[in-house]
Write an enzyme that holds these catalytic residues in place. Sequence first.
Site, short mmCIF file in Angstrom:
data_model
loop_
_atom_site.label_atom_id
_atom_site.label_comp_id
_atom_site.label_asym_id
_atom_site.label_seq_id
_atom_site.Cartn_x
_atom_site.Cartn_y
_atom_site.Cartn_z
N LYS A 266 -7.56 2.50 4.80
CA LYS A 266 -7.12 1.86 6.05
C LYS A 266 -7.21 2.74 7.07
O LYS A 266 -7.60 2.59 8.20
CB LYS A 266 -5.70 1.87 5.79
CG LYS A 266 -5.17 0.59 4.93
CD LYS A 266 -3.64 0.54 4.81
CE LYS A 266 -3.18 -0.57 3.70
NZ LYS A 266 -1.99 -0.79 3.23
N GLN B 30 3.23 3.10 3.07
CA GLN B 30 2.58 2.43 1.84
C GLN B 30 3.46 2.28 0.61
O GLN B 30 4.00 2.99 0.19
CB GLN B 30 1.17 3.35 1.63
CG GLN B 30 0.34 3.03 0.21
CD GLN B 30 -0.49 1.41 0.81
OE1 GLN B 30 -0.68 1.38 2.00
NE2 GLN B 30 -0.51 0.61 -0.14
N ASP C 26 3.01 -4.07 9.48
CA ASP C 26 2.82 -5.01 8.19
C ASP C 26 3.64 -6.46 8.33
O ASP C 26 3.33 -6.91 7.42
CB ASP C 26 3.62 -4.24 7.00
CG ASP C 26 2.57 -3.15 6.05
OD1 ASP C 26 1.59 -3.72 6.06
OD2 ASP C 26 2.81 -2.20 5.81
N1 GUN Z 1 1.34 -2.17 -0.94
C1 GUN Z 1 0.42 -3.19 -1.41
N2 GUN Z 1 0.19 -3.89 -0.12
C2 GUN Z 1 0.52 -3.40 0.72
C3 GUN Z 1 0.54 -3.81 2.15
O1 GUN Z 1 -0.05 -4.84 2.45
N3 GUN Z 1 1.27 -2.83 3.05
C4 GUN Z 1 1.88 -1.48 2.55
N4 GUN Z 1 2.51 -0.90 3.43
N5 GUN Z 1 2.05 -1.33 1.29
C5 GUN Z 1 1.28 -2.19 0.41
#
Ligand code: GUN
Length: 283
Positions: free
Chosen positions: A53, A97, A120
């Site tokens: 990311k 996350q 998100d």
């Molecule tokens: N963990 C697995 N997928 C995601 C996501 O799309 N966003 C976040 N913040 N954590 C995750």
Amino acid sequence: MAEIIDGKLLALKVKDKLKSKVVEFKNKYGRDIVLSVVLVGDNPASQVYVRNKLKATEYVGMKSLSFVLPENASENQVAETVKSLAVDKGVDGILVQLPLPKGIDERKILKLIPPEKDVDGFLAENVGKLMLGEETTVACTPFGVLTMLKENNIELSGKNAVVIGRSNIVGKPMAMLLLKENCTVTICHSKTVNLKEMCSNADILIAAIGKPLFVTADMVKPGAVVIDVGINRTEKGIVGDVDFENVKEKVSFISPVPGGVGPMTIAMLLENTYLCALRRENC
Ligand code: GUN
């Protein structure tokens, strides 16, 4: 033999378009777009996701702030980190996350993110707006899947769409997005009776159940469109929820794993960050 939807290539296209939008934003508003990422603990998969990311953020010309807290960080420490980002006027997006280490209440932490910085699309306000059909931030994975369908000019209106999986971050928002596109939507899950029959009626089949190679060729309608959201770590490496090799012989479009939905999710996170920054400037 199906057309393979190349998520990596499409993600690159989304990111390259974003690059010029980021330059325009900078010229117009005289500042950078900033995404903050909070990683707690040492979950190896989370570390890889966060690294990817951050790399992608840099690629499109945005700035990132990364906060790494130890596995034994207290809920209060995580909360204070998020609270400081919430009030920081220079921060456009906050990504915590998931999963967080045991003992930390995820919902409690997520609720500290202001909805306008929720890149998100996980917060109740944004999920509610999606349900009401209002403009909002949509969770990155379903947003990525919809983009894959649209970019391949796949007809959605009036089609039978089946979503396997009812998670808050994939299955439920995915169903809402497809409904908005005038699909007739069915959500299936682990307790669904006649799951095979349901799936074999789908023109559009979205597999997000988290079981390796769960969707087999006998479950799909000839000519269907199959999108595989699964990321399952097995002895044979990472595999999706779909038995790709056999299913691809029967359908019209299929997305692979890896190289399908995964790269799209990251591209849509950046798109969401850009949209949050734009809304913050125009509110
Ligand atoms: N963990 C697995 N997928 C995601 C996501 O799309 N966003 C976040 N913040 N954590 C995750």
